[in-house]
Design an enzyme around this catalytic site. Structure first.
Site, mmCIF file in Angstrom:
data_model
loop_
_atom_site.group_PDB
_atom_site.id
_atom_site.type_symbol
_atom_site.label_atom_id
_atom_site.label_comp_id
_atom_site.label_asym_id
_atom_site.label_seq_id
_atom_site.Cartn_x
_atom_site.Cartn_y
_atom_site.Cartn_z
ATOM 1 N N HIS A 50 0.846 -1.188 0.000
ATOM 2 C CA HIS A 50 0.000 0.000 0.000
ATOM 3 C C HIS A 50 0.880 1.236 0.000
ATOM 4 O O HIS A 50 2.093 1.156 0.255
ATOM 5 C CB HIS A 50 -0.961 -0.004 1.189
ATOM 6 C CG HIS A 50 -0.350 -0.371 2.518
ATOM 7 N ND1 HIS A 50 0.669 0.333 3.096
ATOM 8 C CD2 HIS A 50 -0.628 -1.387 3.378
ATOM 9 C CE1 HIS A 50 0.979 -0.213 4.250
ATOM 10 N NE2 HIS A 50 0.217 -1.276 4.451
HETATM 11 P P1 TYD Z 1 -2.106 -3.741 7.506
HETATM 12 O O1 TYD Z 1 -2.147 -2.329 7.011
HETATM 13 O O2 TYD Z 1 -2.634 -4.807 6.608
HETATM 14 O O3 TYD Z 1 -0.614 -4.129 7.934
HETATM 15 P P2 TYD Z 1 0.728 -3.905 7.068
HETATM 16 O O4 TYD Z 1 1.220 -2.550 7.454
HETATM 17 O O5 TYD Z 1 1.642 -4.990 7.463
HETATM 18 O O6 TYD Z 1 0.355 -3.947 5.643
HETATM 19 O O7 TYD Z 1 -2.871 -3.796 8.888
HETATM 20 C C1 TYD Z 1 -3.257 -5.021 9.496
HETATM 21 C C2 TYD Z 1 -4.470 -4.763 10.387
HETATM 22 O O8 TYD Z 1 -4.145 -3.873 11.443
HETATM 23 C C3 TYD Z 1 -5.640 -4.138 9.632
HETATM 24 O O9 TYD Z 1 -6.826 -4.771 10.098
HETATM 25 C C4 TYD Z 1 -5.653 -2.703 10.069
HETATM 26 C C5 TYD Z 1 -5.013 -2.733 11.442
HETATM 27 N N1 TYD Z 1 -4.234 -1.539 11.749
HETATM 28 C C6 TYD Z 1 -4.728 -0.602 12.646
HETATM 29 O O10 TYD Z 1 -5.831 -0.742 13.191
HETATM 30 N N2 TYD Z 1 -3.969 0.483 12.934
HETATM 31 C C7 TYD Z 1 -2.748 0.684 12.369
HETATM 32 O O11 TYD Z 1 -2.071 1.716 12.657
HETATM 33 C C8 TYD Z 1 -2.248 -0.275 11.421
HETATM 34 C C9 TYD Z 1 -0.912 -0.084 10.731
HETATM 35 C C10 TYD Z 1 -3.020 -1.371 11.144
#
Ligand code: TYD
Length: 135
Positions: A50
């Site tokens: 992302h």
């Molecule tokens: P995700 O964005 O998929 O993780 P990565 O950064 O590894 O791609 O996030 C995983 C889960 O955690 C998703 O359900 C959203 C939640 N999340 C939060 O609630 N707050 C945050 O600050 C972050 C980074 C993720």
């Protein structure tokens, strides 16, 4: 807002062990509003995938190692290995990122200038390219 680049933090070590300091607005270019950490990711897993319209990040692999692939607004791909507790990777906004090749003991700490807002995440690569081309 700067470019993607590595930053190195002060490390204080003595016979008692090591201590690394990261101060918002001093060692990194923003005030810290959020931190999260990633661990227990399998070596086959690719996380991230992302870009963010508002959040900037500092990624610090505190234990173990992982790799970060980034594509910035110049659409150039760069790969960074993070394997030192006193080094971080700064990501400005509008950088597509993949985190992968996690070692079993990898502990990846992420600092950000923004609270979590799902709507400022761009999770589709084509949308990201369209947005950076129209910035
Ligand atoms: P995700 O964005 O998929 O993780 P990565 O950064 O590894 O791609 O996030 C995983 C889960 O955690 C998703 O359900 C959203 C939640 N999340 C939060 O609630 N707050 C945050 O600050 C972050 C980074 C993720």
């Amino acid at each position: 807002m700067g470019e993607v680049n590595k930053v190195f933090f002060k490390e204080y070590g003595d016979e008692r062990g090591n201590l690394v300091v990261v101060e918002g607005e001093i060692d990194i270019p923003f005030t810290i509003k959020r931190l999260f950490y990633i661990f227990n990711s399998d070596s086959e897993v690719v996380r991230g995938q992302h870009a963010n319209r508002k959040s900037e990040f500092i990624l610090i692999n505190i234990a173990g190692s992982c790799k970060i692939k980034v594509i910035g607004s110049d659409e150039e791909e760069q790969i960074f290995v993070l394997d030192q507790p006193h080094e971080g990777l700064y990501l400005p906004t509008m950088v597509w990122k993949d985190m992968y090749d996690f070692s079993p003991d990898s502990l990846l700490l992420v600092l950000s200038n923004e609270h979590y807002e799902p709507d400022e995440y761009i999770r589709n690569y084509t949308d990201f390219i369209n947005e950076v081309r129209h910035e």
